[in-house]
Each structure stands twice: as structure tokens, then as C-alpha cells.
Write an enzyme that holds these catalytic residues in place. Structure first.
Site, PDB file in Angstrom:
ATOM      1  N   SER A 283       0.811  -1.202   0.000  1.00 39.34           N
ATOM      2  CA  SER A 283       0.000   0.000   0.000  1.00 39.34           C
ATOM      3  C   SER A 283       0.852   1.262   0.000  1.00 39.34           C
ATOM      4  O   SER A 283       1.551   1.535  -0.972  1.00 39.34           O
ATOM      5  CB  SER A 283      -0.960  -0.042   1.195  1.00 39.34           C
ATOM      6  OG  SER A 283      -1.952   0.946   1.087  1.00 39.34           O
ATOM      7  N   LYS A 308      -0.613  -4.145  -3.385  1.00 38.18           N
ATOM      8  CA  LYS A 308      -1.898  -3.516  -3.040  1.00 38.18           C
ATOM      9  C   LYS A 308      -1.913  -2.133  -3.681  1.00 38.18           C
ATOM     10  O   LYS A 308      -1.236  -1.221  -3.208  1.00 38.18           O
ATOM     11  CB  LYS A 308      -2.074  -3.412  -1.533  1.00 38.18           C
ATOM     12  CG  LYS A 308      -3.386  -2.737  -1.113  1.00 38.18           C
ATOM     13  CD  LYS A 308      -3.534  -2.740   0.402  1.00 38.18           C
ATOM     14  CE  LYS A 308      -4.799  -2.010   0.831  1.00 38.18           C
ATOM     15  NZ  LYS A 308      -4.703  -0.546   0.603  1.00 38.18           N
TER      16      LYS A 308
END
Length: 489
Positions: A283, A308
């Protein structure tokens, strides 16, 4: 658009998302009435007298499952509090920093002072192989990390491997409060900044530590986001902007799906930079690392990242729970997205203790590498750094053999097994090396190495003779009763 203006806009949209969605409820009145009717009948009529909160949570999670998005989820008030606490490094647990070990276990990189882990005697280099009844594998490491957290004063049992010994420790969890950033100046004049999580104040912490290191005269910087599962996107963008003076940091999308280029501001540090990543770098970590890699600002060293590439926004629900929804799928400056793919390191190494040294070598290319095996203790060091799980050296037919992957990765080489061929290929100090484990052939820059039996296979592992290592490095392998030392240019 400046990323700062975008960050303010995102914060405003997140606040607006907490308001009652009356217009949506009116538009979907029939569906809403149906949902309420099902809920009411189950709660009022089912013979088991089910718990209302559990039925509600089940209904919400059932709707979310249809999205096929593991990052859009419902959290109870406690789960949300724990989630935010984890981002800000404030949680109940055992107090360890972890990295991925090559065998699928979790490698302890630090047992924080005063933590349950430190008090129980866990040490750097321990490999956590079991948490309660969960045997840790490469597929469930994130679950194992979650299980080590829990309510303060509750207990968790971990099994660790230290050297050849398996140890069991039962620890009592307690509240842990850690900084999201650590830094230090290494002996070779390189600075190190480790980012554990992207919390609300992380960018300010990084800026403060960067200023200290620049004032100390460091020649380059290593940024470590291994084990960092992400956090606030704005924090990652702010840190990227500390090192990028121009260009696009990231593409995001507005509420109409229109692409917006989030650009760097003018001022930035010009320190040479490398970034350490692993399979848990996700992320916001991937946003930071990807922004550097795509801009050519830094090389990535380590393992393929998690993958992600979506952004979530939480909103509070009337019952006090939170709905975390994926609101965007970002793109890097080259138009690519890392979702379910991850970022590929420029130097891909499987052993975590070799990664830091390889990153230093990128910043100090003229430095000689020194790998030292202690023949009495079985330990190994590279450039003064202690390595873990050193395989035993092998003596066969009067010749000394060194473990191939361990030796070459410790010296910074990316060792690649060529699928279906039985061949191994890598480069070290500009030399191209190929060998065949089955036939025992070895060549350097296309020229066969004539040493007698340069390659040896032992229990599925490949070893190189001292003469073969010397041919690869161009420097002699020094052997004494106490040590075996290997240097490379």
C-alpha cells in the site's frame, strides 16, 4: 495538482462520507426495506434468538464479499481502534519488529526494549515458526502477526528457532507504543531511516531524522520499508516529496473518475538513495517505493512487494462501526499499477540479512566486500554485519566448499535459478557467472573455469569450491584454522 491540495481534498471527502446518505436510501428504498425486513424477521422469529450485532455484521460482510475486494471491509468499533493504533504503532502485543525469512518463517529484526518479547529473551535473528497452534508459513505470515497481537494481559505462545535449537516462550501481551520511524548513521557514512508504518506524524518524523543525518554529513541514505503494511497515503506522498523535486508522484482519480496528476514540490534532498522492500511492504509503502523507482530516483533491494494498488477511505456508521471502502485504484507516473502484482526489486535477494549490505554496495560501489566464516562457531559476517543461519562449510576430497546462494547473496549478487534448465546465473562485480548444478560446469564471462570439481551438490543444496569462488571474485579465498574469508571488488 500538488499532492498537498489533493490531500486536503481527500480529507474533506472522507468527512463528508460520514454524513447520512439519505438520497441513496431514497433511491434504493425498496432494496433497503427488503434488507430491513430480512434482518427483522431473523432477529424476531428465528428459534435461536440470534445476537443482533452478529446478524448485522454478517449482513454487511455478506454484501462486501460480493465485491471480491479484500481491502473493503467492515470493522467493529474495537477493530477500528486497533486498526488505527496499528498504523500509529500503538497496540497491545509482544513488541517485535519482523521480516520475512527465506524458509517462510518470521525473522525477528528487533525485540524492543522493555517489551514482552525482550523480557522473554527473544533476540534479533530468532525465527518465529509457530504462534499458538498456527505453524508459520509463507502463506500465513500476516495471520501469524495478527495472532501475536491481542488484549493487554492476555497470553500468546510462540516457538522460535535459534541456531539449531527450538525454544517455546509464553508471553503476556501489553500495550506497546513505538515510534513509526527510526534512524541512525552507519559506520561507513551511510544514513539509515526505517519506517515501520505511515502514521499521521510519520512524514514529520522522517523529515526531522533526515535533517539530522544530512547535518551529520552522510554520503547516502537507505530507506527501509520492509514489514511495513502501509497507512496514510498522504504521509507516503509527503515523504516521497522530500526526495523528488519535480514530476509526478502518483496519479489518483476524482469522484468522477477523472485522472489527477499529483506532483512533487520543488525542494528536495539530493542524497543518493536506495529502498529496502519485502513481501510485507504494501500500500503506502509501495506508493513510496514505486514513486522512487519509476522516477529513477532510487533502486529497490529485497523481495517482490505485496501488491496492493488501491486506496481506502473509512466512514463511521450509526452503530459505531466503520466501513472501509476502496475508493480509488492509483497509477504510478508511467501509468502502471501494482495491484495483485507488487513491485519488482532492482536487486532481488531472498535472504533478509543480505539486503542491507547489498543496498550499501549500491551507494558505495567502490567498497570491497568482505565475507567471513568462523570455522569454530559456524557464524558468518559480511562487512562487520552478523549474518544468520550460516550453512556449514563442506570438505570433500580434500577441497573446501562454500554454500553458493549464501555466499553470493551476502556479497550482493542476485542468484537466479533458470527454470527447467538446472542452471544458475548471476553477476558479481561486473562478471557474468553461469553454472550447471547437475554437470558441475562453471563459466565466468563465457570462459569455462578449469578448477577440479568446482560445483558440488549436498542434500539438494549447491556449493562452490574455494577455487571456484576465487575465479568468480577475482580475489583469493583465505583459509585459516579459525576463519574462511572471501573478498570481492
Amino acid at each position: 495538482m500538488s499532492w498537498k491540495n489533493w490531500g486536503t481534498r481527500v480529507a474533506l471527502l472522507a468527512m463528508l462520507a460520514t454524513a447520512p446518505v439519505t438520497s441513496a436510501m431514497a433511491a434504493e428504498e425498496q432494496n433497503v426495506k427488503t434488507l430491513v425486513e430480512v434482518f427483522t424477521q431473523i432477529v424476531d422469529s428465528h428459534y435461536s434468538q440470534p445476537d443482533e450485532d452478529k446478524i448485522l455484521a454478517g449482513a454487511i460482510r455478506g454484501m462486501l464479499e460480493t465485491l471480491g475486494d479484500p481491502h473493503t471491509n467492515y470493522m467493529t468499533p474495537k477493530e477500528y481502534t486497533d486498526f488505527v493504533g496499528g498504523i500509529n504503532q500503538s497496540y497491545a502485543g509482544i513488541g517485535v519488529s519482523l521480516q520475512h525469512a527465506e524458509d517462510g518463517s518470521l525473522l525477528v529484526s528487533n525485540a524492543h526494549a522493555g517489551s514482552p518479547a525482550a523480557e522473554a529473551g527473544l533476540q534479533k535473528g530468532d525465527r518465529i515458526v509457530q504462534v499458538d497452534d498456527l505453524i508459520v508459513t509463507g502463506d500465513n505470515r500476516d495471520t501469524a502477526v495478527t495472532r501475536m497481537r491481542g488484549p493487554a494481559d492476555s497470553q500468546v505462545t510462540v516457538q522460535v528457532v535459534r541456531g539449531g535449537e527450538r525454544l517455546t516462550r509464553t508471553l503476556t501481551r501489553k500495550e506497546i507504543h513505538l515510534p513509526t520511524v527510526v534512524s541512525h548513521r552507519m559506520e561507513n557514512g551511510i544514513g539509515y531511516i526505517g519506517i515501520y508504518s505511515f502514521g499521521e506524524g510519520t512524514s514529520y518524523e522522517v523529515k526531522k531524522e533526515l535533517t539530522k543525518l544530512e547535518q551529520a554529513g552522510v554520503k547516502g541514505l537507505i530507506v527501509d520499508v520492509r514489514g511495513n503494511g502501509g497507512g496514510y497515503v498522504v504521509s507516503a506522498l509527503a515523504i516521497a516529496d522530500l526526495f523528488l523535486s519535480e514530476g509526478i508522484l502518483l496519479y489518483a482519480h476524482d469522484e468522477n473518475g477523472e485522472k489527477m496528476a499529483l506532483e512533487a514540490d520543488a525542494d528536495a534532498s539530493n542524497l543518493p538513495l536506495t529502498v529496502l522492500v519485502d513481501g510485507s511492504s504494501a500500500s503506502a509503502s509501495e506508493i513510496l517505493a514505486g514513486a522512487f523507482q519509476k522516477a529513477g530516483r532510487a533502486k529497490l533491494v529485497g523481495e517482490q512487494t505485496y501488491g496492493k494498488g488501491t486506496m481506502q477511505s473509512p466512514s463511521e456508521l450509526p452503530n459505531g462501526g466503520y466501513l472501509k471502502v476502496s475508493v480509488d485504484r492509483w497509477e504510478f507516473r508511467d501509468g502502471t499499477n501494482n495491484d495483485q502484482v507488487g513491485l519488482t526489486p532492482d536487486v532481488r535477494l531472498s535472504r533478509p540479512e543480505a539486503v542491507l549490505n547489498a543496498a550499501e554496495q549500491l551507494l558505495l560501489p567502490d567498497r570491497r566486500q568482505l565475507l567471513l566464516f568462523d570455522r569454530q562457531t559456524g557464524a558468518a559476517m559480511v562487512n562487520g554485519y552478523e549474518l544468520t543461519d550460516a550453512p556449514a562449510l563442506v570438505r570433500e576430497n580434500g577441497r573446501l566448499y562454500l554454500p553458493l546462494r549464501y555466499t553470493m547473496e551476502s556479497l550482493g549478487a542476485q542468484v537466479n535459478w533458470l527454470s527447467g534448465t538446472g542452471e544458475v546465473a548471476f553477476e558479481l562485480d561486473g562478471r557474468s557467472v553461469r553454472l550447471h548444478a547437475g554437470s558441475g560446469s562453471l563459466s565466468v564471462d563465457g570462459r569455462p573455469v578449469t578448477a577440479e570439481q568446482p560445483v558440488l551438490s549436498v542434500d539438494g543444496s549447491t556449493y562452490l569450491s574455494a577455487d571456484a569462488v576465487q575465479a568468480i571474485t577475482g580475489l583469493p579465498v583465505l583459509v585459516t584454522d579459525k576463519h574462511v574469508s572471501v573478498e570481492s571488488n
